[in-house]
Design a protein around this motif. Structure first.
Motif, PDB file in Angstrom:
ATOM      1  N   THR A 246     -16.815  53.421 -41.163  1.00  0.00           N
ATOM      2  CA  THR A 246     -17.477  52.185 -41.562  1.00  0.00           C
ATOM      3  C   THR A 246     -18.354  51.666 -40.421  1.00  0.00           C
ATOM      4  O   THR A 246     -18.248  52.111 -39.283  1.00  0.00           O
ATOM      5  N   GLY A 247     -19.202  50.693 -40.746  1.00  0.00           N
ATOM      6  CA  GLY A 247     -20.110  50.129 -39.755  1.00  0.00           C
ATOM      7  C   GLY A 247     -21.475  50.778 -39.832  1.00  0.00           C
ATOM      8  O   GLY A 247     -21.771  51.570 -40.722  1.00  0.00           O
ATOM      9  N   PHE A 248     -22.324  50.436 -38.863  1.00  0.00           N
ATOM     10  CA  PHE A 248     -23.674  50.972 -38.841  1.00  0.00           C
ATOM     11  C   PHE A 248     -23.630  52.482 -38.709  1.00  0.00           C
ATOM     12  O   PHE A 248     -22.768  53.053 -38.039  1.00  0.00           O
ATOM     13  N   GLY A 249     -24.559  53.138 -39.341  1.00  0.00           N
ATOM     14  CA  GLY A 249     -24.636  54.585 -39.229  1.00  0.00           C
ATOM     15  C   GLY A 249     -26.046  55.019 -38.865  1.00  0.00           C
ATOM     16  O   GLY A 249     -26.985  54.225 -38.956  1.00  0.00           O
ATOM     17  N   PRO A 250     -26.176  56.274 -38.490  1.00  0.00           N
ATOM     18  CA  PRO A 250     -25.111  57.256 -38.317  1.00  0.00           C
ATOM     19  C   PRO A 250     -24.252  56.941 -37.094  1.00  0.00           C
ATOM     20  O   PRO A 250     -24.616  56.105 -36.263  1.00  0.00           O
ATOM     21  N   ARG A 251     -23.099  57.640 -36.986  1.00  0.00           N
ATOM     22  CA  ARG A 251     -22.153  57.338 -35.921  1.00  0.00           C
ATOM     23  C   ARG A 251     -21.838  58.579 -35.100  1.00  0.00           C
ATOM     24  O   ARG A 251     -21.955  59.710 -35.563  1.00  0.00           O
ATOM     25  N   ILE A 252     -21.439  58.343 -33.865  1.00  0.00           N
ATOM     26  CA  ILE A 252     -21.016  59.398 -32.947  1.00  0.00           C
ATOM     27  C   ILE A 252     -19.656  58.995 -32.390  1.00  0.00           C
ATOM     28  O   ILE A 252     -19.496  57.877 -31.898  1.00  0.00           O
ATOM     29  N   THR A 253     -18.685  59.888 -32.466  1.00  0.00           N
ATOM     30  CA  THR A 253     -17.358  59.583 -31.955  1.00  0.00           C
ATOM     31  C   THR A 253     -17.296  59.897 -30.466  1.00  0.00           C
ATOM     32  O   THR A 253     -17.660  60.995 -30.037  1.00  0.00           O
ATOM     33  N   VAL A 254     -16.829  58.916 -29.676  1.00  0.00           N
ATOM     34  CA  VAL A 254     -16.706  59.079 -28.232  1.00  0.00           C
ATOM     35  C   VAL A 254     -15.231  58.916 -27.877  1.00  0.00           C
ATOM     36  O   VAL A 254     -14.670  57.834 -28.044  1.00  0.00           O
ATOM     37  N   ILE A 255     -14.613  59.999 -27.414  1.00  0.00           N
ATOM     38  CA  ILE A 255     -13.162  60.027 -27.251  1.00  0.00           C
ATOM     39  C   ILE A 255     -12.777  60.295 -25.797  1.00  0.00           C
ATOM     40  O   ILE A 255     -13.151  61.322 -25.223  1.00  0.00           O
ATOM     41  N   GLN A 256     -12.024  59.371 -25.240  1.00  0.00           N
ATOM     42  CA  GLN A 256     -11.496  59.535 -23.885  1.00  0.00           C
ATOM     43  C   GLN A 256     -10.068  60.058 -23.949  1.00  0.00           C
ATOM     44  O   GLN A 256      -9.211  59.488 -24.614  1.00  0.00           O
ATOM     45  N   ASP A 257      -9.812  61.156 -23.248  1.00  0.00           N
ATOM     46  CA  ASP A 257      -8.462  61.699 -23.122  1.00  0.00           C
ATOM     47  C   ASP A 257      -7.796  60.999 -21.935  1.00  0.00           C
ATOM     48  O   ASP A 257      -8.276  61.119 -20.800  1.00  0.00           O
ATOM     49  N   ILE A 258      -6.720  60.270 -22.181  1.00  0.00           N
ATOM     50  CA  ILE A 258      -6.095  59.456 -21.128  1.00  0.00           C
ATOM     51  C   ILE A 258      -4.902  60.147 -20.484  1.00  0.00           C
ATOM     52  O   ILE A 258      -4.054  59.499 -19.859  1.00  0.00           O
ATOM     53  N   ASP A 259      -4.845  61.476 -20.586  1.00  0.00           N
ATOM     54  CA  ASP A 259      -3.755  62.222 -19.956  1.00  0.00           C
ATOM     55  C   ASP A 259      -4.026  62.557 -18.494  1.00  0.00           C
ATOM     56  O   ASP A 259      -3.311  63.376 -17.904  1.00  0.00           O
ATOM     57  N   GLY A 260      -5.042  61.937 -17.904  1.00  0.00           N
ATOM     58  CA  GLY A 260      -5.300  62.116 -16.479  1.00  0.00           C
ATOM     59  C   GLY A 260      -5.593  63.547 -16.109  1.00  0.00           C
ATOM     60  O   GLY A 260      -6.480  64.186 -16.676  1.00  0.00           O
ATOM     61  N   ALA A 261      -4.821  64.075 -15.153  1.00  0.00           N
ATOM     62  CA  ALA A 261      -5.031  65.450 -14.700  1.00  0.00           C
ATOM     63  C   ALA A 261      -4.796  66.461 -15.816  1.00  0.00           C
ATOM     64  O   ALA A 261      -5.287  67.597 -15.744  1.00  0.00           O
TER      65      ALA A 261
END
Length: 239
Positions: free
Chosen positions: A91-106
């Motif tokens: 939902t929301g404005f489109g088109p969209r891009i998913t930005v994912i941060q992995d928080i598992d550090g090392a």
């Protein structure tokens, strides 16, 4: 979460921005937003399995994930969170891009959130691609035309799950908030501030015009140092 007070930019402007590669967009931003010369773009290398794809331009959907530890939620609650996540992404404005941060550090990238299923689902939800410092897999089965910039490629999803979504994330040195305008291609990604977005295409054209005399002499069989000096002067005089 989504800031509904920000109006979407015109489709024609997004199309215009998509005509340029991401390095050119960064060059243009140095002209229209010089204060961002050291911020707002990826600064660490990411894997791009589909370098032939055209640049993508869209609004960020921000997520944090982890895979080394299991989710502390009961199965029913985890299922509810998954649906809420898909509602946010779709939902929301489109088109969209998913930005994912992995928080598992090392251990970032220990388990892949992305593969055949997620790329297909997110494409169906209106996303153009993913930018993550985590890992991805299922490259041959990946949704066609769905761009990916990832920290690594790996075989397993381990205990991967979404921890949170809609907040601020930092991926490969780039800080992103939900609904930020993102431009990405095989080189990396950059956040385009909404307030200067309309100026970027003209600035990109200016960058190209300034490069032309330098490239012409550099590629010429008649190249000399004196001719290069002249070309540099001509380039500096283009406004």
């Amino acid at each position: 979460m989504t800031d509904s007070t920000k109006a979407p930019l015109s489709a024609s402007l997004l199309e215009a921005l998509g005509r340029y590669d991401t390095p050119t967009i960064c060059n243009a931003l140095e002209i229209v937003a010089p204060e961002r010369r050291l911020i707002g773009y990826t600064t660490k290398p990411l894997v791009c399995p589909f370098p032939e794809l055209s640049p993508i331009v869209g609004y960020a959907r921000t997520v944090t994930i982890r895979s080394v530890l299991q989710s502390g939620l009961a199965a029913a609650e985890q299922a509810k969170r998954r649906i809420a996540y898909y509602e946010y992404v779709g939902t929301g404005f489109g088109p969209r891009i998913t930005v994912i941060q992995d928080i598992d550090g090392a251990d970032a990238g220990y388990g892949a959130f992305w593969g055949e299923v997620q790329s297909s689902v997110h494409k169906a939800l209106g996303c153009l691609g993913v930018i993550t410092d985590g890992s991805i897999r299922d490259i041959p089965q990946w949704a066609p035309g769905f761009q990916a910039l990832a920290g690594s490629i790996g075989p397993s999803h381990a205990f991967v799950h979404a921890e949170a979504f809609g907040g601020e994330v930092r991926v490969a040195g780039m800080t992103v908030r939900s609904d930020d305008l993102i431009h990405a291609d095989r080189h990396g990604a950059v956040v385009i501030p909404r307030e200067v977005a309309a100026k970027v295409p003209d600035a990109a054209e200016l960058c190209g015009r300034r490069e032309t005399p330098i490239l012409e002499i550099a590629r010429s069989k008649d190249f000399t140092l004196d001719k290069l000096k002249e070309a540099l002067q001509r380039s500096a005089e283009i406004h």
